[in-house]
Enzyme design. Structure first.
Site, PDB file in Angstrom:
ATOM      1  N   GLU A 120      21.667  63.365  33.489  1.00 22.78           N
ATOM      2  CA  GLU A 120      20.498  63.085  34.328  1.00 22.78           C
ATOM      3  C   GLU A 120      19.482  64.215  34.213  1.00 22.78           C
ATOM      4  O   GLU A 120      18.283  63.988  34.327  1.00 22.78           O
ATOM      5  CB  GLU A 120      20.918  62.892  35.790  1.00 22.78           C
ATOM      6  N   LYS A 139      15.248  51.912  39.726  1.00 21.40           N
ATOM      7  CA  LYS A 139      15.126  51.497  41.129  1.00 21.40           C
ATOM      8  C   LYS A 139      13.968  50.519  41.308  1.00 21.40           C
ATOM      9  O   LYS A 139      14.083  49.489  41.983  1.00 21.40           O
ATOM     10  CB  LYS A 139      14.892  52.720  42.023  1.00 21.40           C
ATOM     11  N   HIS A 182      46.869  60.940  24.150  1.00 23.77           N
ATOM     12  CA  HIS A 182      47.473  59.685  23.709  1.00 23.77           C
ATOM     13  C   HIS A 182      46.431  58.575  23.646  1.00 23.77           C
ATOM     14  O   HIS A 182      46.783  57.391  23.669  1.00 23.77           O
ATOM     15  CB  HIS A 182      48.619  59.310  24.648  1.00 23.77           C
TER      16      HIS A 182
END
Length: 545
Positions: A351, A510, A382
């Site tokens: 960000e 937004k 793994h």
């Protein structure tokens, strides 16, 4: 070419990057490499010897930092200059952990005094809840706290609370809600008693869509269980700048904690946003968290670049991203309590430095913020470690581990450490074809099969990593570690000449999200958008495929 890529030091680094020996050779010819390329500060030890770097590399990187005025930019941040130039704001999360006698003036006010007043208010609040003196609307003490936020007001408190699980005092349970998906808050509310539950709503504007939606749902649940509007003040508090909206909601003005424009969300856990942390670990431990971060602030502000831990780490990230085309960086935490840190550092870095124009608006012609990802050891060994060892992409790695465990059970910790150190060695050293063939010499395979399998077992090595150690995970060492990554992020942005403290991409998301919401609820015509968005909205409206 931009001003940065035209610099002689930048161009020297480009040439130098093509001449470096394999790390195997560097270690064989530099017996003091570990001692020469490690440092410690603030309870942390950094081994950066397993990097593609010689002494010439380091000299050039430090020269680049000086050529780009990194030292003066560090001073400007700590002095409270408006280095967030697009919003004309100071960047002073460091003031949140400054000692009480420090004076930092912003708009004519000593903000350290304001911070100390807030800490005192937090102390009173924490004491009232943990002692049981704060009563709910039926006279019962609070047992559960639900923290509602999004982004920095959610991730920081959640990850730090998780990391400091050994320091929980045990008086309260804390639950975190962020996602606007109704499943999140529905599942959190199950099993909670409204008579003993308190909600902490964190939103600077008291209007952040996800946070407000979740808070309204929490309020509806609370009122639906038999409480009244007048009872809201005993069960809801806020961290917000918008006192008017918070009081209109029903929160007592005395129970609203401040936020400031000079603190970005992803840097805010040190403020009243960290209230859930303090409720879980107590204010003394919360202050230790702040003290550890402040110690790293002092190190960053006052240590020469050549011994400066955040500077060294920031320069290496830039080195690989800009001169070796590394597109991502992996953070591997060899401690279960620290398992959430990669996600926190992901938000912090991406960000902040996911930008494509310089401070003066010029398009960059170099890579900026890499993708940050990771997980906890040894689980990753793994899974994605295969890509680190034999994949075609260069992915620098940070390994983080305490030397001592909070849970020293049997041989667990020594095995954890052996895996951590073994992975860094394997990434650096690799395995040659000759070594792989020699390992197969005693097998029953024929020569042709051995040669084929040996090719598959070759690992190029020369994969860079840093290792960060601490004696033990404590509030202080965690504070220092997080501040280390904050300042590492700053170093990169300062050299790249970008603004690490705004987030216009988030703001656009937004804005468009609100516009789409109007169309989903049919208050606007969906057909005004592109055909893909129109089609998706119409499918949602009809409720089936």
């Amino acid at each position: 070419m931009t001003e940065l890529t035209q610099q002689a030091t930048w161009q020297a680094l480009e040439k130098h990057s093509k001449t470096l020996s394999h790390m195997r050779e560097l270690f064989s010819t530099e017996p003091q490499r570990f001692n020469d390329m490690s440092t410690q500060a603030c309870g942390l030890f950094l081994d950066y010897s397993k990097n593609r770097a010689s002494q010439e590399t380091m000299s050039l990187l430090f020269k680049l930092a000086k050529d780009t005025q990194l030292e003066s930019k560090i001073k400007a941040m700590f002095a409270g200059e408006a280095i967030n130039n697009t919003e004309q704001r100071a960047v002073l999360h460091t003031a949140l952990r400054a000692p009480a006698d420090k004076v930092i003036i912003v708009d004519g006010n000593n903000i350290v005094a304001e911070v100390q007043q807030t800490l005192a208010k937090m102390s009173e609040f924490v004491e009232s809840l943990t002692s049981g003196s704060w009563k709910g609307y039926t006279g019962k003490a609070i047992t559960d706290v639900v923290s509602i936020g999004i982004g920095g007001s959610f991730l920081g408190p959640k990850i730090v609370s998780q990391a400091l699980r050994p320091y929980w005092t045990g008086e309260l349970n804390c639950h975190f809600v962020a996602n606007v998906d109704g499943t999140s808050i529905t599942e959190k509310l199950k099993g909670l008693d409204p008579q003993t539950t308190l909600f902490v709503m964190s939103s600077k504007s008291f209007g952040t869509q996800e946070t407000l939606t979740n808070t309204l749902t929490a309020k509806a649940w609370f009122l639906g269980q038999g409480a009244s509007q007048s009872d809201v003040a005993k069960h809801f508090v806020a961290v917000s700048s918008n006192v008017a909206k918070a009081t209109e909601f029903g929160i007592d003005a005395d129970n609203i904690f401040p936020m400031w424009d000079w603190v970005g969300g992803r840097y805010s856990l040190w403020s009243a946003i960290g209230l859930p942390i303090a409720l879980l670990i107590g204010m003394d431990n919360f202050r230790e968290l702040l003290a550890g971060a402040h110690e790293m602030d002092e190190h960053f502000a006052n240590t020469p670049l050549e011994d400066n831990m955040p500077v060294i780490m920031g320069l290496f990230s830039l080195w690989y991203g800009n001169f070796f085309n590394a597109q991502s960086h992996v953070v591997l935490t060899y401690d279960h309590y620290l398992r959430g840190l990669p996600a926190y550092f992901q938000q912090l870095d991406m960000e902040s430095n996911g930008k494509s124009v310089t401070l003066n608006g010029t398009d960059v012609d170099y890579s900026t913020g890499p993708v940050i990802w990771g997980g906890e050891g040894t689980n990753g060994q793994h899974a994605y470690h295969q890509l680190l060892h034999q994949g075609t992409a260069l992915i620098p790695a940070d390994f983080i581990m305490p030397l001592n465990s909070h849970n020293p059970v049997g041989e667990h910790h020594v095995q954890l450490a052996s895996n951590c150190f073994g992975q860094t060695q394997a990434l650096m050293q690799g395995r040659t074809y000759e070594e792989a063939l020699a390992e197969l010499s005693s097998s029953s395979l024929n020569d042709e099969q051995k040669q084929l399998i040996a090719k598959h077992k070759v690992m190029p090595g020369n994969k860079p990593s840093n290792t960060i150690l601490m004696d033990k995970l404590t509030p202080s060492t965690l504070g220092a570690l997080i501040a280390l990554y904050e300042h590492r992020t700053f170093v990169q942005g300062a050299i790249w000449q970008i603004n690490s403290f705004d987030q216009w991409g988030v703001e656009l998301g937004k804005q468009l999200g609100n516009d789409v919401l109007d169309r989903l609820t049919a208050s606007k015509d969906a057909d005004e958008l592109d055909t893909s968005s129109n089609g998706l909205i119409n499918l949602f409206r009809q409720g089936n495929i």
